[in-house]
Write a protein that holds these residues in place. Structure first.
Motif, PDB file in Angstrom:
ATOM      1  N   GLY A  34      76.276  67.818-103.442  1.00 62.56           N
ATOM      2  CA  GLY A  34      74.910  67.439-103.070  1.00 62.56           C
ATOM      3  C   GLY A  34      73.895  67.872-104.110  1.00 62.56           C
ATOM      4  O   GLY A  34      72.864  67.236-104.279  1.00 62.56           O
ATOM      5  N   ASN A  35      74.195  68.959-104.805  1.00 61.05           N
ATOM      6  CA  ASN A  35      73.324  69.428-105.879  1.00 61.05           C
ATOM      7  C   ASN A  35      73.881  69.079-107.249  1.00 61.05           C
ATOM      8  O   ASN A  35      73.371  69.566-108.257  1.00 61.05           O
ATOM      9  CB  ASN A  35      73.150  70.942-105.791  1.00 61.05           C
ATOM     10  N   LEU A  36      74.945  68.290-107.308  1.00 66.31           N
ATOM     11  CA  LEU A  36      75.653  67.981-108.555  1.00 66.31           C
ATOM     12  C   LEU A  36      76.037  69.275-109.263  1.00 66.31           C
ATOM     13  O   LEU A  36      75.814  69.444-110.465  1.00 66.31           O
ATOM     14  CB  LEU A  36      74.797  67.111-109.488  1.00 66.31           C
ATOM     15  N   LEU A  57      76.117  60.882-102.222  1.00 62.42           N
ATOM     16  CA  LEU A  57      76.371  62.321-102.309  1.00 62.42           C
ATOM     17  C   LEU A  57      76.414  62.944-100.922  1.00 62.42           C
ATOM     18  O   LEU A  57      75.674  62.524-100.030  1.00 62.42           O
ATOM     19  CB  LEU A  57      75.253  62.992-103.113  1.00 62.42           C
ATOM     20  N   LEU A  98      75.747  66.227 -98.289  1.00 61.14           N
ATOM     21  CA  LEU A  98      74.610  67.143 -98.192  1.00 61.14           C
ATOM     22  C   LEU A  98      74.879  68.386 -99.022  1.00 61.14           C
ATOM     23  O   LEU A  98      76.030  68.827 -99.130  1.00 61.14           O
ATOM     24  CB  LEU A  98      74.395  67.550 -96.734  1.00 61.14           C
ATOM     25  N   PRO A  99      73.838  68.981 -99.616  1.00 61.15           N
ATOM     26  CA  PRO A  99      74.044  70.213-100.383  1.00 61.15           C
ATOM     27  C   PRO A  99      74.564  71.329 -99.493  1.00 61.15           C
ATOM     28  O   PRO A  99      74.166  71.437 -98.330  1.00 61.15           O
ATOM     29  CB  PRO A  99      72.656  70.550-100.908  1.00 61.15           C
ATOM     30  N   THR A 103      74.980  74.718-100.863  1.00 64.46           N
ATOM     31  CA  THR A 103      74.425  76.000-101.289  1.00 64.46           C
ATOM     32  C   THR A 103      73.137  76.269-100.524  1.00 64.46           C
ATOM     33  O   THR A 103      72.280  75.391-100.441  1.00 64.46           O
ATOM     34  CB  THR A 103      74.116  75.972-102.791  1.00 64.46           C
ATOM     35  N   ALA A 104      73.040  77.471 -99.979  1.00 66.83           N
ATOM     36  CA  ALA A 104      71.848  77.803 -99.203  1.00 66.83           C
ATOM     37  C   ALA A 104      70.701  78.121-100.145  1.00 66.83           C
ATOM     38  O   ALA A 104      70.738  79.128-100.842  1.00 66.83           O
ATOM     39  CB  ALA A 104      72.132  78.989 -98.300  1.00 66.83           C
ATOM     40  N   LYS A 161      68.026  63.737-112.307  1.00 61.97           N
ATOM     41  CA  LYS A 161      68.680  64.878-111.662  1.00 61.97           C
ATOM     42  C   LYS A 161      69.804  65.361-112.571  1.00 61.97           C
ATOM     43  O   LYS A 161      70.684  64.566-112.923  1.00 61.97           O
ATOM     44  CB  LYS A 161      69.233  64.426-110.315  1.00 61.97           C
ATOM     45  N   PRO A 162      69.784  66.614-112.967  1.00 62.61           N
ATOM     46  CA  PRO A 162      70.843  67.077-113.864  1.00 62.61           C
ATOM     47  C   PRO A 162      72.092  67.493-113.096  1.00 62.61           C
ATOM     48  O   PRO A 162      72.028  67.800-111.909  1.00 62.61           O
ATOM     49  CB  PRO A 162      70.214  68.288-114.538  1.00 62.61           C
ATOM     50  N   MET A 163      73.212  67.474-113.790  1.00 61.13           N
ATOM     51  CA  MET A 163      74.384  68.146-113.253  1.00 61.13           C
ATOM     52  C   MET A 163      74.262  69.610-113.688  1.00 61.13           C
ATOM     53  O   MET A 163      73.765  69.880-114.787  1.00 61.13           O
ATOM     54  CB  MET A 163      75.652  67.536-113.827  1.00 61.13           C
ATOM     55  N   ILE A 164      74.667  70.497-112.830  1.00 60.30           N
ATOM     56  CA  ILE A 164      74.501  71.922-113.149  1.00 60.30           C
ATOM     57  C   ILE A 164      75.860  72.600-113.026  1.00 60.30           C
ATOM     58  O   ILE A 164      76.613  72.340-112.088  1.00 60.30           O
ATOM     59  CB  ILE A 164      73.489  72.580-112.186  1.00 60.30           C
ATOM     60  N   SER A 180      70.373  61.765-101.769  1.00 51.87           N
ATOM     61  CA  SER A 180      71.591  61.462-101.033  1.00 51.87           C
ATOM     62  C   SER A 180      72.445  60.485-101.814  1.00 51.87           C
ATOM     63  O   SER A 180      73.606  60.273-101.517  1.00 51.87           O
ATOM     64  CB  SER A 180      71.236  60.881 -99.673  1.00 51.87           C
ATOM     65  N   GLU A 181      71.843  59.898-102.816  1.00 48.90           N
ATOM     66  CA  GLU A 181      72.547  58.901-103.601  1.00 48.90           C
ATOM     67  C   GLU A 181      72.109  59.050-105.046  1.00 48.90           C
ATOM     68  O   GLU A 181      70.938  59.276-105.312  1.00 48.90           O
ATOM     69  CB  GLU A 181      72.139  57.515-103.089  1.00 48.90           C
ATOM     70  N   ILE A 235      66.056  80.101 -95.081  1.00 50.03           N
ATOM     71  CA  ILE A 235      67.224  79.232 -95.205  1.00 50.03           C
ATOM     72  C   ILE A 235      67.567  78.537 -93.894  1.00 50.03           C
ATOM     73  O   ILE A 235      68.564  77.840 -93.808  1.00 50.03           O
ATOM     74  CB  ILE A 235      68.469  79.968 -95.746  1.00 50.03           C
ATOM     75  N   LYS A 290      67.792  75.829 -91.193  1.00 50.95           N
ATOM     76  CA  LYS A 290      67.793  74.365 -91.338  1.00 50.95           C
ATOM     77  C   LYS A 290      67.173  73.752 -90.082  1.00 50.95           C
ATOM     78  O   LYS A 290      67.432  74.215 -88.974  1.00 50.95           O
ATOM     79  CB  LYS A 290      69.228  73.861 -91.486  1.00 50.95           C
TER      80      LYS A 290
END
Lengths: 225, 324
Positions: free
Chosen positions: A60-62, A111, A113-114, A116-117, B139-142, B174-175, B248, B250
């Motif tokens: 989700g965060n790549l 993708l 959902l992310p 990582t919190a 959006k980068p890949m990390i 999401s995409e 954190i 949700k």
């Protein structure tokens, strides 16, 4: 979003004959199984990475997390080798686990959902507490009336008039050309009284009362919410 | 701190609504600002980071006398005033050379912060790598390399990971377009060893190149595009536990609903569990033939028995209390 690029240089997504982007690769059939068979005889570049510790992903965060040992004082070559392996694994993971859809706009990946919190920037909004009327209506089971526009039919005039505002229906009895004198009142107070002014005052009071209630509800909401 | 403003017109009302807390938040905006003294190195590094962060940035050009670890009140004020929940303060001093402080706020209160001291020798800008740069807002890949980032306890490195990820990840999506997978930020750190100074963090930006591999998946190559920044870590302030817990949290209903009774077995096959109601054989359609048909007399008899049963039921119920 992609109107300007970060700094000097040519934007990547411009068409160029030498540039080979992933999307065109996939469109050319890089993801097709049949292409494997066709080119199986040709020289193969390795696409898998062998590492002692497996990678972890947050697609989700790549994001890919690599817990393998990084040498102390790494050279640039070492760093880019590490990065290449991670990029390969991450792209492999993205292409194998995410749903690929291809349409006229291009190839997109769905993708998850992310995981990582990461902290939010503001707290989760609390729902607005119900007003006194809403509570009462819920208790009595009163449903909201459906509003049908601003105009209402006036039987007397045989025409459509606004419910409120200029020449509104709620101002009925404030500008009648003739009003009956209230005999009883005249006897009690000695003067006839102005029925038109009284009606107008009553309407103004209703508005004021409603505003008062609104303020009280706001105050309650602030205090409790 | 700031007084509660009541919007006087529709425009300011819209603006206030935009800033109010939402269930689904907009990407975090970063405010870049400098302390009373800054350095050229810091300016170059911050410029590059801002380019990666664009368009979700705000920049202050004037210097401000702030020391976040002593008094962070003005940072909180700016965070609220500019609606930015990430702040990057550049401050240079003899004791803390080329110090970039990343600060994160929650509800415009300081959540956590960490100092990154930039190594001036190894800094390379985006510009210095002569190649194409990805478009703004991509959006980068990390990737994070090194076990120090994965410490189960809270350390400077885990905080750095959380901050850098929050800082770099861009818009939540999401995409993604496959065309958008253009670059990667790689953050690596060597092993921590006793008796040695804590290892520096290496931040690198790479462009992604793909080649035909002759297989299903493409061969990926990387090409450095900058920025190249090495950090050592300085002072830190971890988030308070209850504040972090609140941050954190949700919102309800965002988690995808787990499908009941659908499972995956060890082989990766989808397995479903089905619950069937008890079968009612009296309703079952059987073969129609004359011999199985019920006669008219039988039906009447049945109806009579039902009525009789109902009468029995009424008798057994307790009699109503008589009124006085």
């Amino acid at each position: 979003m992609a109107d300007t690029e970060m700094t000097d240089g040519v934007p990547l997504n411009g068409p160029s004959p030498t540039d080979s982007t992933l999307a065109s690769r996939i469109k050319d059939g890089a993801m097709d199984v049949s292409s494997t068979i066709d080119t199986a005889s040709g020289s193969r570049l390795p696409v898998t990475v062998e590492k002692p510790n497996p990678y972890e992903f947050d697609l989700g965060n790549l994001l890919a997390i690599d817990t393998n040992i990084v040498p102390r004082d790494p050279s640039e070559e070492q760093l880019s080798a590490i990065a290449r392996d991670a990029a390969q694994v991450l792209i492999n993971q993205l292409l194998t686990t995410c749903k690929v859809t291809s349409n006229a706009d291009g190839v997109t990946l769905k993708l998850p959902l992310p995981t990582t919190a990461l902290p939010r920037e503001k707290p989760i909004p609390t729902p607005k507490p119900p007003t006194k009327w809403e509570l009462f209506a819920a208790k009595k089971g009163i449903k909201d009336k459906k509003r049908e526009g601003k105009m209402v039919f006036d039987e007397e005039k045989q025409d459509w008039v606004p419910k409120w505002g200029y020449k509104g229906k709620n101002k009925e009895g404030e500008d009648d050309w003739l009003v009956e004198v209230d005999d009883k009142k005249e006897k009690e107070t000695g003067e006839a009284g102005d029925k038109r002014a009284e009606n107008r005052q009553a309407r103004k009071d209703r508005v004021k009362r409603n505003e008062r209630k609104q303020r009280a509800n706001d105050r309650n909401a602030r205090k409790n919410g | 701190m700031l007084r509660q403003v009541k919007p006087k017109n529709a425009r300011s009302k819209r603006e206030l609504e935009k800033r109010a807390p939402h269930e689904k938040e907009n990407p975090k905006v970063t405010l870049f600002l400098s302390g009373s003294k800054t350095s050229q190195i810091l300016k170059l590094a911050v410029n590059d980071l801002a380019k990666l962060k664009k368009p979700w940035i705000e920049k202050f050009t004037k210097k401000n006398d702030v020391h976040p670890f002593e008094d962070a009140a003005s940072l909180e004020f700016w965070s609220q005033k500019n609606d930015t929940s990430l702040l990057a303060l550049s401050l240079n001093s003899k004791k803390r050379p080329h110090c970039l402080t990343l600060i994160r706020t929650f509800d415009h209160k300081i959540l956590d912060m960490l100092e990154f001291y930039i190594n001036p020798e190894t800094l390379r800008q985006l510009q210095q790598f002569k190649n194409r740069k990805p478009a703004e807002g991509m959006k980068p890949m990390i990737t994070f390399h090194g076990s120090a980032f994965e410490n189960p306890n809270q350390t400077k490195y885990t905080l750095a990971k959380s901050l850098l990820l929050d800082f770099l990840r861009g818009e939540e999506a999401s995409e993604v377009d496959v065309l958008g997978l253009q670059y990667m930020i790689s953050v690596s750190v060597a092993e921590e060893e006793d008796g040695q100074p804590p290892p520096p963090i290496h931040l690198r930006g790479y462009l992604i190149k793909t080649k035909k591999s002759g297989q299903k998946l493409p061969r990926v190559e990387v090409e450095e595009m900058g920025p190249r920044i090495d950090f050592t870590l300085g002072r830190e302030r971890f988030a308070e536990e209850d504040m972090w817990k609140a941050a954190i949290k949700k919102p309800k209903g965002t988690e995808p609903r787990t499908k009941k009774n659908v499972d995956m077995d060890i082989m990766g096959d989808k397995v479903g569990k089905i619950h069937l109601p008890k079968q009612d054989f009296s309703e079952m359609q059987t073969r129609k033939m004359k011999g199985l048909k019920r006669s008219r007399n039988e039906e009447i008899e049945d109806a009579q028995t039902i009525v009789a049963e109902e009468d029995d039921g009424e008798e057994t119920t307790t009699p109503k209390r008589s009124r006085f």
